[in-house]
Design a protein around this motif. Structure first.
Motif, PDB file in Angstrom:
ATOM      1  N   GLN A 207       0.857  -1.178   0.000  1.00  0.00           N
ATOM      2  CA  GLN A 207       0.000   0.000   0.000  1.00  0.00           C
ATOM      3  C   GLN A 207       0.894   1.228   0.000  1.00  0.00           C
ATOM      4  O   GLN A 207       1.846   1.316   0.788  1.00  0.00           O
ATOM      5  CB  GLN A 207      -0.920   0.000   1.219  1.00  0.00           C
ATOM      6  CG  GLN A 207      -2.041  -1.020   1.129  1.00  0.00           C
ATOM      7  CD  GLN A 207      -2.983  -0.971   2.320  1.00  0.00           C
ATOM      8  OE1 GLN A 207      -2.547  -0.925   3.465  1.00  0.00           O
ATOM      9  NE2 GLN A 207      -4.280  -0.997   2.054  1.00  0.00           N
ATOM     10  N   THR A 208       0.627   2.159  -0.900  1.00  0.00           N
ATOM     11  CA  THR A 208       1.446   3.365  -0.999  1.00  0.00           C
ATOM     12  C   THR A 208       0.546   4.595  -0.991  1.00  0.00           C
ATOM     13  O   THR A 208      -0.512   4.607  -1.620  1.00  0.00           O
ATOM     14  CB  THR A 208       2.302   3.362  -2.281  1.00  0.00           C
ATOM     15  OG1 THR A 208       1.456   3.530  -3.423  1.00  0.00           O
ATOM     16  CG2 THR A 208       3.085   2.058  -2.416  1.00  0.00           C
ATOM     17  N   TYR A 209       0.987   5.620  -0.272  1.00  0.00           N
ATOM     18  CA  TYR A 209       0.253   6.886  -0.249  1.00  0.00           C
ATOM     19  C   TYR A 209       1.221   8.004   0.110  1.00  0.00           C
ATOM     20  O   TYR A 209       2.323   7.764   0.628  1.00  0.00           O
ATOM     21  CB  TYR A 209      -0.905   6.838   0.752  1.00  0.00           C
ATOM     22  CG  TYR A 209      -0.485   6.678   2.198  1.00  0.00           C
ATOM     23  CD1 TYR A 209      -0.330   7.787   3.029  1.00  0.00           C
ATOM     24  CD2 TYR A 209      -0.223   5.416   2.734  1.00  0.00           C
ATOM     25  CE1 TYR A 209       0.066   7.642   4.353  1.00  0.00           C
ATOM     26  CE2 TYR A 209       0.163   5.263   4.051  1.00  0.00           C
ATOM     27  CZ  TYR A 209       0.309   6.381   4.860  1.00  0.00           C
ATOM     28  OH  TYR A 209       0.710   6.235   6.174  1.00  0.00           O
ATOM     29  N   CYS A 210       0.828   9.210  -0.197  1.00  0.00           N
ATOM     30  CA  CYS A 210       1.670  10.376   0.051  1.00  0.00           C
ATOM     31  C   CYS A 210       1.142  11.149   1.256  1.00  0.00           C
ATOM     32  O   CYS A 210      -0.058  11.435   1.360  1.00  0.00           O
ATOM     33  CB  CYS A 210       1.699  11.283  -1.176  1.00  0.00           C
ATOM     34  SG  CYS A 210       2.907  12.626  -1.063  1.00  0.00           S
ATOM     35  N   LYS A 211       2.047  11.487   2.166  1.00  0.00           N
ATOM     36  CA  LYS A 211       1.694  12.256   3.358  1.00  0.00           C
ATOM     37  C   LYS A 211       2.755  13.324   3.573  1.00  0.00           C
ATOM     38  O   LYS A 211       3.933  13.006   3.766  1.00  0.00           O
ATOM     39  CB  LYS A 211       1.605  11.341   4.578  1.00  0.00           C
ATOM     40  CG  LYS A 211       1.183  12.057   5.857  1.00  0.00           C
ATOM     41  CD  LYS A 211       1.049  11.083   7.016  1.00  0.00           C
ATOM     42  CE  LYS A 211       0.604  11.796   8.277  1.00  0.00           C
ATOM     43  NZ  LYS A 211       0.475  10.855   9.417  1.00  0.00           N
TER      44      LYS A 211
END
Length: 227
Positions: A207-211
């Motif tokens: 799972q990849t996401y930008c924060k």
């Protein structure tokens, strides 16, 4: 479709239908209905005791075909629909022209198992990271939108895919995504991840996401399956 021996994922998909002789239809649109792909599908799933068929937009129908003139009714009768690999952008354009995108959503809503590899995995999401533009770089592409977020495939086999996905997430051009290695698969129930399976040591999904401008990547635990 990419392995030289029977793949555990094919038996796993067959088992998920819960049927002794499941009806499964193959969509080879991403490869332009390549005859070699059609033959490999029928051989693999026929050997597993499935009642196989395919829907082809680029080939004359044969005894194994669902007719283009009657594909809605026939697809809704299936226990599973499997989409092969190839050019995701071209496949989506053909499906939208023929109205197949709407029928696939209807099949999903009625409980037909939807599956696929490579282009056939990305197509179900809001967006996919694809080389379908035939350039040197991977680019985001709007897909069917049945599943939330984005999808990247062949993830650990090509470092450019990871680099491009992270860069796209930093610019907000692709949403939070699931990234899938070769020899791994992700099962969704509804719109939520249920299980990750793997049939090679080290293969999994992420799972990849930008924060805050930083991409967070988390490896998911994979259940090992075998033939």
């Amino acid at each position: 479709m990419m392995e030289d021996t029977p793949s555990p994922i094919d038996r796993h998909i067959t088992g998920l239908t819960g049927k002794a002789r499941p009806r499964i239809c193959y969509l080879a649109t991403p490869s332009g209905d390549l005859p070699a792909h059609l033959d490999k599908f029928h051989a693999a799933y026929g050997d597993l005791g499935c009642e196989t068929s395919h829907l082809a937009f680029f080939r004359q129908p044969d005894a194994r075909s669902i007719l283009v003139s009657d594909f809605r009714a026939r697809l809704l009768e299936q226990d599973a629909i499997f989409v092969g690999g190839g050019n995701t952008k071209s496949a989506l354009a053909v499906w939208r022209e023929w109205g197949l995108d709407t029928v696939l959503k209807e099949a999903w809503g009625s409980g037909v198992l939807l599956a696929g590899m490579s282009a056939g995995a990305m197509c179900w999401f809001e967006a996919g990271l694809t080389d379908s533009f035939w350039g040197s770089a991977y680019r985001p592409l709007d897909c069917l939108g049945l599943l939330p977020g984005g999808c990247a495939v062949h993830y650990s086999s090509d470092s450019k895919r990871r680099e491009t996905l992270h860069a796209a997430q930093q610019t907000r051009s692709i949403p939070s995504s699931i990234a899938i290695d070769d020899f791994a698969a992700v099962m969704y129930v509804g719109t939520s991840i249920n299980t990750v399976v793997s049939w090679r040591t080290g293969s999994t999904a992420y799972q990849t996401y930008c924060k805050g401008g930083t991409v967070i990547e988390t490896a998911l635990s994979a259940k090992q399956i075998s033939v």
